[in-house]
Design an enzyme around this catalytic site. Sequence first.
Site, PDB file in Angstrom:
ATOM      1  CG  PHE A 129      -1.952   1.060   1.235  1.00 21.73           C
ATOM      2  CD1 PHE A 129      -3.078   0.930   0.440  1.00 21.73           C
ATOM      3  CD2 PHE A 129      -1.808   2.198   2.006  1.00 21.73           C
ATOM      4  CE1 PHE A 129      -4.056   1.918   0.422  1.00 21.73           C
ATOM      5  CE2 PHE A 129      -2.779   3.190   1.989  1.00 21.73           C
ATOM      6  CZ  PHE A 129      -3.903   3.039   1.196  1.00 21.73           C
ATOM      7  CG  ASP A 198       0.161  -3.209   6.573  1.00 18.97           C
ATOM      8  OD1 ASP A 198      -0.950  -3.643   6.944  1.00 18.97           O
ATOM      9  OD2 ASP A 198       0.324  -2.067   6.109  1.00 18.97           O
TER      10      ASP A 198
END
Length: 401
Positions: A129, A198
């Site tokens: 991301f 993450d």
Amino acid sequence: MSETRLSERAAELDTADELAKRRELFALDDGVVYLDGNSLGALPRHVQDRMADVIGRQWGELRIRSWDESGWWTAPERIGERIAPLVGAAPGQIVVGDSTSVNVFKAVVAAVRMAPDDRDEILVDATTFPTDGYIVESAARLTGHRMVVVDPADISDAVGPRTAAALVNHVDYRTGRLHDLPGITAALHAQGALAVWDLCHSAGALPVGLDEHGVDLAVGCTYKYLNGGPGSPAYLYVAERHQVRFDSPLPGWNSHADPFGMTPGYTPAEGAVRGRVGTPDILSMLALEAALDVWDGVTVEAVRAKSLALTDFFLECVEAYVPEGRVTSLTPRAHAERGSQVALSCEEAPAVMEALIARGVVGDLRRPDVLRFGFTPLYVGFADTERAARVLAEVLAEARG
């Protein structure tokens, strides 16, 4: 397989679904097929009443007394303990607060500070991301390191004696690909580097196993599969073995060993509390705490089994309904490589998603050509899945018509 038969199968699967009754816990009475829980989870019904008490009584009547009497002060650790079983962490390793981005910064810089001085590179997932990449680049500049961008599949080969740490997404936000957390973590450790993960697109959707696989640090949001609400606070995992050496780049009064001593020098608190910074965002934090009640009595393994069944069935329905060549799945077929979403490449993606939403099938778009459909097993059913594929086929037929 015919539309009628797939519709019948959906009904049969819903009847046999052990998690089907969980749907009643969510505010989903509008006839919409909601397949965007991988961006924002649905509202659990009871949260509104719980927040009325938080605002009306705890804040409105008790006011400052609520830091003690309503447990506001201990909320970051208390809610962390609620999240811990969902990501495979023992107690005392997760603290809730701040945004995912802030926690990524804390985790990456802390990991670098724990590494020997001669390790001057930070690996980052090439498909990450964007914010994660931005933060790693900034952290590298601040710490005198260099950022090395690597495809997750190549991290095991890229890590070396100069690697301090690597930041990797457990599930690719765009394609839904599930990366090899155990294998990548082991490869990093074999070279003396730390693993920072993450978990934004995996926590609450599939087993993670932070402790089991020896993860060093991890971060994640709570507004997707954990249904904490827009902007709900993120969390930070610090493995117990690292807590005494965890040196946060954002030392705030909330993580001080004596927060009300107001001394000029900083002495960190013990344990995961070191991950706290400033005053907790109590309203959104307590909304998250209430939302986590929907997990009572649910195992992540059961959620994962239904997730795979839903995504398998969706892909089957898409193949049956959508004319060949109109969409291409970017999501791996293999269960071991799939998160809880299906991403379809489609030339007319922006217009198609707009039309889908207008017809009551809500997914989302990743420009220029990706349709994303998130499957949240606590409230998405098989009839929803079949309807979404059928409406997708209708929209595509009309677009070419």
